[in-house]
Write a protein that holds these residues in place. Sequence first.
Motif, short mmCIF file in Angstrom:
data_model
loop_
_atom_site.label_atom_id
_atom_site.label_comp_id
_atom_site.label_asym_id
_atom_site.label_seq_id
_atom_site.Cartn_x
_atom_site.Cartn_y
_atom_site.Cartn_z
N ALA A 1 -5.04 -3.73 11.58
CA ALA A 1 -5.53 -3.59 12.96
C ALA A 1 -5.99 -2.16 13.24
CB ALA A 1 -4.44 -4.01 13.94
N GLY B 1 3.01 -7.22 2.87
CA GLY B 1 3.45 -7.13 4.26
C GLY B 1 2.34 -7.35 5.27
N TYR B 2 1.22 -7.95 4.84
CA TYR B 2 0.14 -8.26 5.79
C TYR B 2 0.29 -9.68 6.32
CZ TYR B 2 -2.34 -3.94 5.29
OH TYR B 2 -2.67 -2.61 5.36
N ARG C 1 3.88 2.66 8.68
CA ARG C 1 4.64 1.95 7.65
C ARG C 1 4.44 2.64 6.31
NH1 ARG C 1 3.93 -4.43 7.22
NH2 ARG C 1 1.86 -3.83 6.52
N1 URA Z 1 -0.21 -4.21 10.19
C1 URA Z 1 -1.50 -4.59 10.29
O1 URA Z 1 -2.34 -3.84 10.83
N2 URA Z 1 -1.85 -5.80 9.84
C2 URA Z 1 -0.98 -6.63 9.27
O2 URA Z 1 -1.36 -7.75 8.88
C3 URA Z 1 0.36 -6.22 9.15
C4 URA Z 1 0.72 -5.00 9.62
#
Ligand code: URA
Length: 209
Positions: free
Chosen positions: A201, A192-193, A104
């Motif tokens: 992650a 965007g989390y 992203r």
């Molecule tokens: N990617 C992640 O690793 N965590 C999120 O909360 C959103 C996108």
Amino acid sequence: MDKVHLINHILIDHKIAILRDETTKSKQFREVIEEIAMLETLEVLKDAPTKNIMVKTPLEQVEQTVIKENSIVIVPILRAGLGMVNGVTALLPAVKVGHIGMARNEQTLEPVEYMCKLPENIEDKMVILLDPMLATGGSACAAIQTLKNRGAKNIKMLNILAVPEGIKRVTEQHPDVDIYIAKVDRCLNENGYILPGLGDAGDRIFGTY
Ligand code: URA
Ligand code: PRP
């Protein structure tokens, strides 16, 4: 919404609590991601391609239904999806593994594909996309489109956490894809989390924080 499969189980909730906990270290985080992926695999395999074989027991011959493992391909979305691979291959050691690299853009939150290596002939396979996080849905939609461009017709996606906006985007853009989700969280924050989520992650799996 019949393409969205929520895996409701206290054992999954129990393990998600470990993932959410900010004090959980990478080793345990990786182990639990694998375990949840394994539990979700049981659900997705209810739709597995099968065949009948004859098996000889110590007592007699019996016709037995088995999974056509070589008709299944798993595709982790790098990096975080890699953390789910061993959970699936522990149950299905003969599946082939493709890889799609997707990151992203931190500003736009739009995905950028940086690698793609897929097995041959995915058009007649069940293709299971792996990514623990479904946030805006941008990475998932782009990865699904890549698979479709290569001919995949039977696509399933395994996520651990998802939010309603990500689910909506994927189901609107790809209504033919089944999505398996361990837990639906509340919303996204301004970066965007996923909230309450588990943080980044990929960083927590690979210790890059
Ligand atoms: N990617 C992640 O690793 N965590 C999120 O909360 C959103 C996108
Ligand atoms: C994370 C996650 C998903 C994506 C989800 O990957 O693993 O691929 O974000 O967000 P989205 O639904 O808004 O697209 P990230 O881009 O952080 O890369 P990484 O796995 O290499 O850390």
